[in-house]
Design a protein around this motif. Structure first.
Motif, PDB file in Angstrom:
ATOM      1  N   ILE A 113       5.455   3.333   1.438  1.00 19.49           N
ATOM      2  CA  ILE A 113       4.949   2.069   0.919  1.00 19.49           C
ATOM      3  C   ILE A 113       5.094   1.051   2.040  1.00 19.49           C
ATOM      4  O   ILE A 113       6.173   0.871   2.609  1.00 19.49           O
ATOM      5  CB  ILE A 113       5.711   1.600  -0.335  1.00 19.49           C
TER       6      ILE A 113
ATOM      7  N   GLU B  22      -4.978   8.875   2.688  1.00 19.61           N
ATOM      8  CA  GLU B  22      -5.181   8.723   1.246  1.00 19.61           C
ATOM      9  C   GLU B  22      -4.304   7.587   0.722  1.00 19.61           C
ATOM     10  O   GLU B  22      -3.073   7.640   0.812  1.00 19.61           O
ATOM     11  CB  GLU B  22      -4.832  10.015   0.522  1.00 19.61           C
ATOM     12  N   ILE B  23      -4.950   6.559   0.204  1.00 15.35           N
ATOM     13  CA  ILE B  23      -4.226   5.449  -0.414  1.00 15.35           C
ATOM     14  C   ILE B  23      -3.988   5.821  -1.867  1.00 15.35           C
ATOM     15  O   ILE B  23      -4.933   6.000  -2.644  1.00 15.35           O
ATOM     16  CB  ILE B  23      -5.010   4.122  -0.283  1.00 15.35           C
ATOM     17  N   LEU B  24      -2.718   5.958  -2.218  1.00 16.89           N
ATOM     18  CA  LEU B  24      -2.352   6.352  -3.578  1.00 16.89           C
ATOM     19  C   LEU B  24      -2.362   5.160  -4.529  1.00 16.89           C
ATOM     20  O   LEU B  24      -2.789   5.284  -5.674  1.00 16.89           O
ATOM     21  CB  LEU B  24      -0.963   7.012  -3.583  1.00 16.89           C
ATOM     22  N   GLU B  25      -1.857   4.028  -4.053  1.00 19.52           N
ATOM     23  CA  GLU B  25      -1.848   2.804  -4.850  1.00 19.52           C
ATOM     24  C   GLU B  25      -1.961   1.619  -3.908  1.00 19.52           C
ATOM     25  O   GLU B  25      -1.515   1.674  -2.769  1.00 19.52           O
ATOM     26  CB  GLU B  25      -0.549   2.670  -5.652  1.00 19.52           C
ATOM     27  N   LEU B  26      -2.543   0.543  -4.440  1.00 23.28           N
ATOM     28  CA  LEU B  26      -2.703  -0.681  -3.672  1.00 23.28           C
ATOM     29  C   LEU B  26      -2.483  -1.851  -4.614  1.00 23.28           C
ATOM     30  O   LEU B  26      -3.049  -1.880  -5.710  1.00 23.28           O
ATOM     31  CB  LEU B  26      -4.111  -0.749  -3.068  1.00 23.28           C
ATOM     32  N   ALA B  27      -1.648  -2.803  -4.208  1.00 23.16           N
ATOM     33  CA  ALA B  27      -1.423  -4.021  -4.998  1.00 23.16           C
ATOM     34  C   ALA B  27      -1.591  -5.218  -4.076  1.00 23.16           C
ATOM     35  O   ALA B  27      -1.069  -5.225  -2.958  1.00 23.16           O
ATOM     36  CB  ALA B  27      -0.027  -4.020  -5.609  1.00 23.16           C
ATOM     37  N   ARG B  28      -2.362  -6.211  -4.552  1.00 25.31           N
ATOM     38  CA  ARG B  28      -2.578  -7.449  -3.787  1.00 25.31           C
ATOM     39  C   ARG B  28      -2.139  -8.621  -4.646  1.00 25.31           C
ATOM     40  O   ARG B  28      -2.388  -8.650  -5.844  1.00 25.31           O
ATOM     41  CB  ARG B  28      -4.053  -7.604  -3.429  1.00 25.31           C
TER      42      ARG B  28
ATOM     43  N   SER C   6       5.126  10.172   0.785  1.00 26.70           N
ATOM     44  CA  SER C   6       4.430   8.879   0.798  1.00 26.70           C
ATOM     45  C   SER C   6       5.262   7.801   1.479  1.00 26.70           C
ATOM     46  O   SER C   6       6.478   7.923   1.623  1.00 26.70           O
ATOM     47  CB  SER C   6       4.108   8.443  -0.632  1.00 26.70           C
TER      48      SER C   6
ATOM     49  N   ARG D 158      -0.288   8.390   1.094  1.00 24.39           N
ATOM     50  CA  ARG D 158       0.189   9.769   1.191  1.00 24.39           C
ATOM     51  C   ARG D 158       0.394  10.067   2.673  1.00 24.39           C
ATOM     52  O   ARG D 158      -0.531   9.913   3.476  1.00 24.39           O
ATOM     53  CB  ARG D 158      -0.816  10.748   0.588  1.00 24.39           C
TER      54      ARG D 158
ATOM     55  N   VAL E 229       0.853  -1.186   0.000  1.00 30.97           N
ATOM     56  CA  VAL E 229       0.000   0.000   0.000  1.00 30.97           C
ATOM     57  C   VAL E 229       0.888   1.234   0.000  1.00 30.97           C
ATOM     58  O   VAL E 229       1.767   1.364   0.854  1.00 30.97           O
ATOM     59  CB  VAL E 229      -0.900   0.037   1.261  1.00 30.97           C
ATOM     60  N   LYS E 230       0.644   2.104  -0.980  1.00 30.01           N
ATOM     61  CA  LYS E 230       1.340   3.398  -0.992  1.00 30.01           C
ATOM     62  C   LYS E 230       0.376   4.434  -0.422  1.00 30.01           C
ATOM     63  O   LYS E 230      -0.732   4.619  -0.935  1.00 30.01           O
ATOM     64  CB  LYS E 230       1.742   3.815  -2.403  1.00 30.01           C
TER      65      LYS E 230
END
Length: 165
Positions: free
Chosen positions: A121, A142-148, A119, A92, A89-90
């Motif tokens: 990660i 604020e979640i800027l990017e999310l990868a699962r 930010s 802010r 999870v990235k």
């Protein structure tokens, strides 16, 4: 209903494509799919989480079993298996928010794997409820990017291990 299937397949080019193609052609739902090498380089382990009613889940298992490259298929029952998923999870986070976010990460034994000026990660591995609880606590940020990665799993114990010569 959800079902987790653990497939041991020959490590041949296109095997993942053929498996995903079966799901696509028959309009079966895939919630997650992961694939990776095993201790034996001849084989790949693919974990598929799928959903549907009992009839559809039974058909999925039968159709996957028929595929040429599939050596073994196991249905991983939750009470007899261990499941894990990885998320990155990235978020802010300015200088003032970093300690708050780091404190939340520490509670879940997550790791801050990268820090930028604005930010962070964070990497976390666990079951889906742990990951969900972590994301709920990050709700105010604020979640800027999310990868699962999707779920991967193995059955408990040594009774159901397939040894291929």
């Amino acid at each position: 209903m959800k079902r987790v299937l653990s497939l041991l397949v020959d490590d041949n080019p296109g095997v993942l494509s053929r498996i995903s193609g079966l799901f696509s052609r028959r309009c079966y739902n895939v919630d997650s799919i992961t694939a990776g090498v095993t201790a034996d380089p001849r084989f790949t382990r693919i974990t598929i989480v799928t959903s549907g009613d009992e009839l559809i889940l039974s058909q999925i298992e039968k159709q996957v079993r028929k595929l040429e490259d599939v050596v073994e298929i196991k249905v991983l029952a939750p009470e007899e298996s261990v499941f894990r998923e990885l998320i990155m999870v990235k978020i802010r986070a300015n200088a003032a928010q970093r300690s708050e976010v780091s404190a939340i990460a520490d509670i879940f034994r997550a790791k801050v794997v990268d820090a930028g000026k604005e930010s962070l990660i964070i990497e976390l591995t666990g079951n889906q409820s742990k990951l969900g609880a972590f994301l709920n606590l990050l709700d105010g940020y604020e979640i800027l990017e999310l990868a699962r990665t999707g779920i991967t799993g193995l059955s408990r114990g040594s009774d159901n291990v397939t040894i291929i010569e």
